[in-house]
Structures are given as C-alpha cells and as structure tokens.
Design a protein around this motif. Structure first.
Motif, mmCIF file in Angstrom:
data_model
loop_
_atom_site.group_PDB
_atom_site.id
_atom_site.type_symbol
_atom_site.label_atom_id
_atom_site.label_comp_id
_atom_site.label_asym_id
_atom_site.label_seq_id
_atom_site.Cartn_x
_atom_site.Cartn_y
_atom_site.Cartn_z
ATOM 1 N N ALA A 115 120.170 -23.070 25.176
ATOM 2 C CA ALA A 115 118.940 -23.006 25.971
ATOM 3 C C ALA A 115 118.845 -24.213 26.900
ATOM 4 O O ALA A 115 118.425 -24.097 28.054
ATOM 5 N N ILE A 116 119.265 -25.361 26.397
ATOM 6 C CA ILE A 116 119.240 -26.577 27.218
ATOM 7 C C ILE A 116 120.319 -26.509 28.295
ATOM 8 O O ILE A 116 120.079 -26.829 29.461
ATOM 9 N N GLU A 117 121.500 -26.045 27.903
ATOM 10 C CA GLU A 117 122.598 -25.932 28.873
ATOM 11 C C GLU A 117 122.260 -24.934 29.974
ATOM 12 O O GLU A 117 122.632 -25.129 31.135
ATOM 13 N N VAL A 144 112.506 -33.213 31.959
ATOM 14 C CA VAL A 144 111.853 -33.258 30.641
ATOM 15 C C VAL A 144 111.114 -31.953 30.391
ATOM 16 O O VAL A 144 111.261 -31.319 29.343
ATOM 17 N N ASN A 145 110.348 -31.528 31.389
ATOM 18 C CA ASN A 145 109.578 -30.293 31.246
ATOM 19 C C ASN A 145 110.490 -29.090 31.065
ATOM 20 O O ASN A 145 110.209 -28.209 30.238
ATOM 21 N N SER A 146 111.581 -29.041 31.840
ATOM 22 C CA SER A 146 112.512 -27.910 31.760
ATOM 23 C C SER A 146 113.116 -27.793 30.379
ATOM 24 O O SER A 146 113.207 -26.704 29.806
ATOM 25 N N VAL A 147 113.543 -28.938 29.850
ATOM 26 C CA VAL A 147 114.191 -28.940 28.534
ATOM 27 C C VAL A 147 113.184 -28.565 27.448
ATOM 28 O O VAL A 147 113.469 -27.726 26.582
ATOM 29 N N GLU A 148 112.005 -29.157 27.524
ATOM 30 C CA GLU A 148 110.997 -28.873 26.498
ATOM 31 C C GLU A 148 110.596 -27.395 26.508
ATOM 32 O O GLU A 148 110.471 -26.764 25.462
ATOM 33 N N LYS A 149 110.469 -26.862 27.708
ATOM 34 C CA LYS A 149 110.079 -25.459 27.854
ATOM 35 C C LYS A 149 111.184 -24.538 27.329
ATOM 36 O O LYS A 149 110.903 -23.562 26.626
ATOM 37 N N ALA A 150 112.419 -24.876 27.663
ATOM 38 C CA ALA A 150 113.557 -24.035 27.248
ATOM 39 C C ALA A 150 113.661 -23.969 25.724
ATOM 40 O O ALA A 150 113.908 -22.905 25.146
ATOM 41 N N VAL A 151 113.472 -25.105 25.082
ATOM 42 C CA VAL A 151 113.572 -25.131 23.616
ATOM 43 C C VAL A 151 112.388 -24.387 22.999
ATOM 44 O O VAL A 151 112.536 -23.661 22.013
ATOM 45 N N LYS A 152 111.251 -24.543 23.615
ATOM 46 C CA LYS A 152 110.057 -23.847 23.137
ATOM 47 C C LYS A 152 110.251 -22.337 23.199
ATOM 48 O O LYS A 152 109.843 -21.599 22.302
#
Ligand SMILES: [Cu+2]
Length: 65
Positions: free
Chosen positions: A56-58, A16-24
């Motif tokens: 970014a998510i991938e 969750v943190n990785s995805v949120e950070k990447a999109v941010k």
C-alpha cells in the motif's frame, strides 16, 4: 502487530498524509517520522498482512526497505 519500516522518498506533509491514508485504507494505522524516514505501522494480523501494508505504501510511490 506493530512494525517500523524504513521508507524512502517521503519529503513533506503531503507524503505523510499519503502514507497514512494508504495504510488506513488497508485497515491499519501509520505514524510517519519524516526526519528518520520511517513509518511505524500497526495492524491486525488476522485482517491484513505486512506485505499488504508495504504494498500500500509502495503503491503511493515510495520505496519500502
Ligand atoms: Cu511530499
């Protein structure tokens, strides 16, 4: 714009943190629903494209449907 993406491979808070950070990092915001395996993203279309958000998510190692 807002979009809900199906994302495979997220299993824990770390994901969750990785995805949120990447999109941010690409200028958007993300809300992860682990239970449904979905990510709702919000971003300014004039600044970033949906493809960039997906990428970014991938890049974090998850599969975006
Ligand atoms: Cu995880």
């Amino acid at each position: 714009m807002q979009a809900t993406l199906q994302v495979k491979g997220m299993s824990c808070q770390h994901c969750v943190n990785s995805v949120e950070k990447a999109v941010k990092e690409v200028g958007g915001s993300a809300q992860v629903d682990l239970k449904n395996g979905s990510v709702t993203v919000q971003f300014d279309e004039s600044a970033v494209t949906l493809d960039t958000v997906k990428q970014a998510i991938e890049d974090q190692g998850y599969d975006v449907a």
